[in-house]
Write a protein that holds these residues in place. Structure first.
Motif, PDB file in Angstrom:
ATOM      1  N   LYS A  45       0.839  -1.200   0.000  1.00  0.00           N
ATOM      2  CA  LYS A  45       0.000   0.000   0.000  1.00  0.00           C
ATOM      3  C   LYS A  45       0.873   1.249   0.000  1.00  0.00           C
ATOM      4  N   LYS A  46       0.480   2.223  -0.788  1.00  0.00           N
ATOM      5  CA  LYS A  46       1.198   3.497  -0.825  1.00  0.00           C
ATOM      6  C   LYS A  46       1.154   4.138   0.563  1.00  0.00           C
ATOM      7  N   GLY A  47       2.280   4.649   1.011  1.00  0.00           N
ATOM      8  CA  GLY A  47       2.382   5.260   2.330  1.00  0.00           C
ATOM      9  C   GLY A  47       3.248   4.454   3.268  1.00  0.00           C
ATOM     10  N   ASN A  76      -2.296   2.505  -4.573  1.00  0.00           N
ATOM     11  CA  ASN A  76      -2.794   3.746  -4.016  1.00  0.00           C
ATOM     12  C   ASN A  76      -4.314   3.652  -3.882  1.00  0.00           C
ATOM     13  N   SER A 116       3.642  10.765  15.002  1.00  0.00           N
ATOM     14  CA  SER A 116       3.298  11.224  13.652  1.00  0.00           C
ATOM     15  C   SER A 116       2.829  12.675  13.686  1.00  0.00           C
ATOM     16  N   ASN A 154       9.199  11.896   8.900  1.00  0.00           N
ATOM     17  CA  ASN A 154       8.253  11.052   8.177  1.00  0.00           C
ATOM     18  C   ASN A 154       8.519   9.604   8.571  1.00  0.00           C
TER      19      ASN A 154
END
Length: 334
Positions: free
Chosen positions: A42-44, A62, A205, A233
């Motif tokens: 998964k993107k992220g 995405n 975060s 990040n």
């Protein structure tokens, strides 16, 4: 029997679960040493792939671009046009991930039965209860191959040259039932500062930064305490976790990352079942649970009995700090 040439693994969608899937990727490689092994992430959280076991091609999914079942099918069809797969392993339990597998068109599509997925999978198995999630993933492979497979350690590549004798503190979690309440976080960090002179680094975060800042501002002594919440990040956090020897944390994704990097992880458990979701590598972890309430362990994201997680509030501060001191001493002598 025709030799398996190409395998595709749909990796889990959550940070901690994706870390725990590294043992599965290694096991598939061991069982199919001559096959190419590709992955979908998964993107992220796809940055984790740079620290993953050996694999070939990677596909980044995405969810915003390919939303819903239609999006999952479209994404799968795009993969199908690029490569023909013999086996598709589906680690998430979602219906959309099975739809994606159907669109990819692999000869064998393997996953657990849930959300009416059985019609979309060629091999659907029942998930065993009361085993660790790492072992759930491995058991999917075992049921498919009909043989026992050794469970390997959960590992991410740690590129840090040397670990600093610093303590990372993570008081956060996605669920409030797993997050340290403010007063408890302040109390523990205050006592930790009084008992060790090691650098303390607070992490979190962007959306957790305000909460961590409130805790930081309430501390009695901020000397040699750094607040990095919202300033890194996920990829920078991974580098930070890999560069320190010890982490004091709640049950959360970063706990799994630290454990997989070889950083000793002391985990404060509120909600959640440590027998299923604790960081997997036992030599590198310490589990702390109150174990005195009839509602423990629950899996609720909010505390439905007390409103605030008493299972965390009632933990002994001195016992928590003593565990940190013990690990620091052991690391110093090793």
């Amino acid at each position: 029997m025709k030799q398996v040439q190409h395998i595709l693994i749909r990796l889990p969608n959550w940070l901690g679960d994706m870390v725990m899937s590294t043992a599965f990727v290694k096991a598939v490689h061991d069982q199919y040493p001559d096959a190419t092994i590709d992955v979908i992430a998964k993107k992220g959280i796809d940055f984790l792939l740079d620290y993953f076991p050996v694999h070939s091609q990677r596909f980044i999914f995405n969810k915003e671009e390919y939303s819903g079942l239609t999006g999952a099918y479209k994404f799968g069809r795009q993969i199908q046009k690029q490569k023909k797969y013999d086996i598709f392993f589906c680690l998430p339990d979602s219906l959309s991930s099975a739809v994606m597998g159907l669109a990819i068109g692999a000869k064998k599509r393997i996953g657990y039965t849930k959300e009416l997925r059985s019609a979309l999978l060629t091999n659907a198995y029942h998930k065993k209860k009361n085993i660790h999630r790492v072992e759930e993933y491995i058991d999917l492979l075992q049921q498919f191959l009909k043989r026992e497979i050794n469970v390997l350690p959960v590992e991410l590549k740690n590129n840090a040259r040397a670990q600093k004798n610093a303590v990372i503190v993570n008081i956060n979690s996605e669920a409030s039932s797993r997050r340290l309440p403010k007063e408890k976080a302040v109390s523990v960090i205050n006592l930790l500062r009084k008992n060790i002179d090691t650098k303390i680094i607070l992490v979190g975060s962007n959306k957790e930064a305000i909460f961590v800042e409130e805790v930081f501002n309430a501390l009695d002594d901020k000397n040699n305490i750094s607040n990095m919440a919202g300033k890194t990040n996920l990829q920078e956090l991974l580098i930070l976790l890999g560069s320190c020897t010890t982490m004091l944390t709640t049950d959360s994704g970063p706990a799994h990352v630290a454990n997989a990097l070889g950083t000793h992880t002391i985990v404060l458990f509120g909600a959640g079942n440590e027998n299923n979701t604790a960081p997997y590598n036992q030599p590198g972890r310490t589990i702390i649970r109150l174990g005195a309430l009839p509602c423990e362990p629950c899996v609720s994201n909010t505390c439905k009995v007390f409103g605030t997680p008493e299972c965390l509030l009632r933990l002994d501060d001195n016992m928590i700090v003593q565990n940190v001191i013990t690990i620091l001493k052991n690391k110093k002598h090793n």
